[in-house]
Design a protein around this motif. Sequence first.
Motif, PDB file in Angstrom:
ATOM      1  N   MET A 157       0.849  -1.173   0.000  1.00  0.00           N
ATOM      2  CA  MET A 157       0.000   0.000   0.000  1.00  0.00           C
ATOM      3  C   MET A 157       0.895   1.236   0.000  1.00  0.00           C
ATOM      4  SD  MET A 157      -2.877   1.103   2.805  1.00  0.00           S
ATOM      5  CE  MET A 157      -4.110   0.051   2.127  1.00  0.00           C
ATOM      6  N   THR A 158       0.641   2.117  -0.914  1.00  0.00           N
ATOM      7  CA  THR A 158       1.432   3.339  -0.994  1.00  0.00           C
ATOM      8  C   THR A 158       0.907   4.370  -0.011  1.00  0.00           C
ATOM      9  OG1 THR A 158       0.049   4.354  -2.677  1.00  0.00           O
ATOM     10  CG2 THR A 158       1.849   2.937  -3.450  1.00  0.00           C
ATOM     11  N   THR A 159       1.720   5.367   0.248  1.00  0.00           N
ATOM     12  CA  THR A 159       1.323   6.431   1.169  1.00  0.00           C
ATOM     13  C   THR A 159       0.067   7.137   0.675  1.00  0.00           C
ATOM     14  OG1 THR A 159       3.632   6.746   1.727  1.00  0.00           O
ATOM     15  CG2 THR A 159       2.134   8.503   2.362  1.00  0.00           C
TER      16      THR A 159
ATOM     17  N   VAL B  68     -10.009   8.923  15.507  1.00  0.00           N
ATOM     18  CA  VAL B  68      -8.982   8.164  16.220  1.00  0.00           C
ATOM     19  C   VAL B  68      -9.530   6.984  17.008  1.00  0.00           C
ATOM     20  CG1 VAL B  68      -7.412  10.126  16.373  1.00  0.00           C
ATOM     21  CG2 VAL B  68      -9.053   9.738  18.210  1.00  0.00           C
ATOM     22  N   THR B  69     -10.821   6.753  16.992  1.00  0.00           N
ATOM     23  CA  THR B  69     -11.382   5.618  17.719  1.00  0.00           C
ATOM     24  C   THR B  69     -11.212   4.300  16.969  1.00  0.00           C
ATOM     25  OG1 THR B  69     -13.576   6.001  16.768  1.00  0.00           O
ATOM     26  CG2 THR B  69     -13.094   7.040  18.905  1.00  0.00           C
ATOM     27  N   ARG B  70     -10.855   4.363  15.680  1.00  0.00           N
ATOM     28  CA  ARG B  70     -10.598   3.160  14.881  1.00  0.00           C
ATOM     29  C   ARG B  70      -9.236   3.279  14.241  1.00  0.00           C
ATOM     30  NH1 ARG B  70     -13.967   1.435  10.295  1.00  0.00           N
ATOM     31  NH2 ARG B  70     -12.689  -0.405  10.408  1.00  0.00           N
ATOM     32  N   VAL B  71      -8.393   2.299  14.504  1.00  0.00           N
ATOM     33  CA  VAL B  71      -7.069   2.275  13.890  1.00  0.00           C
ATOM     34  C   VAL B  71      -7.159   1.372  12.665  1.00  0.00           C
ATOM     35  CG1 VAL B  71      -4.644   1.698  14.209  1.00  0.00           C
ATOM     36  CG2 VAL B  71      -5.969   2.623  16.126  1.00  0.00           C
ATOM     37  N   PRO B  72      -6.779   1.882  11.493  1.00  0.00           N
ATOM     38  CA  PRO B  72      -6.881   1.057  10.280  1.00  0.00           C
ATOM     39  C   PRO B  72      -5.870  -0.089  10.285  1.00  0.00           C
ATOM     40  CG  PRO B  72      -5.857   3.166   9.785  1.00  0.00           C
ATOM     41  CD  PRO B  72      -6.301   3.221  11.221  1.00  0.00           C
ATOM     42  N   TYR B  73      -6.209  -1.158   9.598  1.00  0.00           N
ATOM     43  CA  TYR B  73      -5.380  -2.359   9.568  1.00  0.00           C
ATOM     44  C   TYR B  73      -3.976  -2.078   9.043  1.00  0.00           C
ATOM     45  CZ  TYR B  73      -3.767  -7.049   8.518  1.00  0.00           C
ATOM     46  OH  TYR B  73      -3.027  -8.193   8.446  1.00  0.00           O
ATOM     47  N   TRP B  74      -3.817  -1.189   8.069  1.00  0.00           N
ATOM     48  CA  TRP B  74      -2.508  -0.937   7.473  1.00  0.00           C
ATOM     49  C   TRP B  74      -1.485  -0.440   8.490  1.00  0.00           C
ATOM     50  CZ3 TRP B  74      -0.762   3.959   7.971  1.00  0.00           C
ATOM     51  CH2 TRP B  74      -1.684   5.008   8.035  1.00  0.00           C
TER      52      TRP B  74
ATOM     53  N   ASP C  26       1.969  -2.610   7.792  1.00  0.00           N
ATOM     54  CA  ASP C  26       2.866  -1.921   6.873  1.00  0.00           C
ATOM     55  C   ASP C  26       4.321  -2.098   7.305  1.00  0.00           C
ATOM     56  OD1 ASP C  26       4.500   0.542   6.024  1.00  0.00           O
ATOM     57  OD2 ASP C  26       2.709   0.673   4.753  1.00  0.00           O
ATOM     58  N   ASP C  27       5.109  -2.812   6.502  1.00  0.00           N
ATOM     59  CA  ASP C  27       6.513  -3.080   6.841  1.00  0.00           C
ATOM     60  C   ASP C  27       7.344  -1.809   6.937  1.00  0.00           C
ATOM     61  OD1 ASP C  27       6.645  -6.155   4.910  1.00  0.00           O
ATOM     62  OD2 ASP C  27       6.160  -5.835   7.020  1.00  0.00           O
ATOM     63  N   ALA C  28       7.118  -0.858   6.046  1.00  0.00           N
ATOM     64  CA  ALA C  28       7.885   0.396   6.072  1.00  0.00           C
ATOM     65  C   ALA C  28       7.599   1.179   7.348  1.00  0.00           C
ATOM     66  CB  ALA C  28       7.568   1.240   4.840  1.00  0.00           C
ATOM     67  N   LEU C  29       6.351   1.201   7.774  1.00  0.00           N
ATOM     68  CA  LEU C  29       5.991   1.888   9.012  1.00  0.00           C
ATOM     69  C   LEU C  29       6.628   1.191  10.215  1.00  0.00           C
ATOM     70  CD1 LEU C  29       4.390   4.148  10.373  1.00  0.00           C
ATOM     71  CD2 LEU C  29       2.401   2.637  10.383  1.00  0.00           C
ATOM     72  N   PHE C  30       6.609  -0.142  10.222  1.00  0.00           N
ATOM     73  CA  PHE C  30       7.241  -0.901  11.297  1.00  0.00           C
ATOM     74  C   PHE C  30       8.731  -0.595  11.376  1.00  0.00           C
ATOM     75  CE2 PHE C  30       9.589  -4.651  12.729  1.00  0.00           C
ATOM     76  CZ  PHE C  30       9.037  -4.836  13.988  1.00  0.00           C
ATOM     77  N   ASP C  31       9.416  -0.636  10.227  1.00  0.00           N
ATOM     78  CA  ASP C  31      10.859  -0.351  10.202  1.00  0.00           C
ATOM     79  C   ASP C  31      11.156   1.061  10.680  1.00  0.00           C
ATOM     80  OD1 ASP C  31      11.353  -2.906   9.266  1.00  0.00           O
ATOM     81  OD2 ASP C  31      11.439  -2.279   7.155  1.00  0.00           O
ATOM     82  N   ALA C  32      10.346   2.026  10.284  1.00  0.00           N
ATOM     83  CA  ALA C  32      10.541   3.416  10.720  1.00  0.00           C
ATOM     84  C   ALA C  32      10.352   3.540  12.231  1.00  0.00           C
ATOM     85  CB  ALA C  32       9.576   4.343   9.983  1.00  0.00           C
ATOM     86  N   GLU C  33       9.350   2.864  12.778  1.00  0.00           N
ATOM     87  CA  GLU C  33       9.137   2.902  14.232  1.00  0.00           C
ATOM     88  C   GLU C  33      10.300   2.260  14.979  1.00  0.00           C
ATOM     89  OE1 GLU C  33       5.346   1.023  14.786  1.00  0.00           O
ATOM     90  OE2 GLU C  33       4.271   2.924  14.605  1.00  0.00           O
TER      91      GLU C  33
END
Length: 115
Positions: A1-3, A13-19, A23-30
């Motif tokens: 999934m692209t940005t 903010v009451t629902r966090v989307p599955y991505w 998202d591997d890129a988000l995980f690596d950045a965190e």
Amino acid sequence: MTTAERSWPAEGVTRVPYWVYSDDALFDAEQERIFRGPVWSFLCLEAELPKPSSYRTSSAGAMPVVVTRDADGRLNAFENRCAHRGSLLCIDERGEAKHITCVLSQLELRPCRQT
């Protein structure tokens, strides 16, 4: 999934989307921002290593870590992976060992040096 394809649900903010969780890129950045670099991470309590040669396994984000107490009473930490094969060195959560040997490569570490 692209940005560009990412969007936050209309519910706010009451629902966090599955991505966010997949998202591997988000995980690596965190991992980079939170656990690597010039920051300290809580690994264990000093009291969990009561005497020389005691160890405790922990993690710094996705990296498995071993914390040991040496003969001088100092705490030392290192990645819980064999440099040769990448396997875990310490399987148990805690214990005592004057040296740690990789079960695959038979490489031996002496993290609790004795004086």
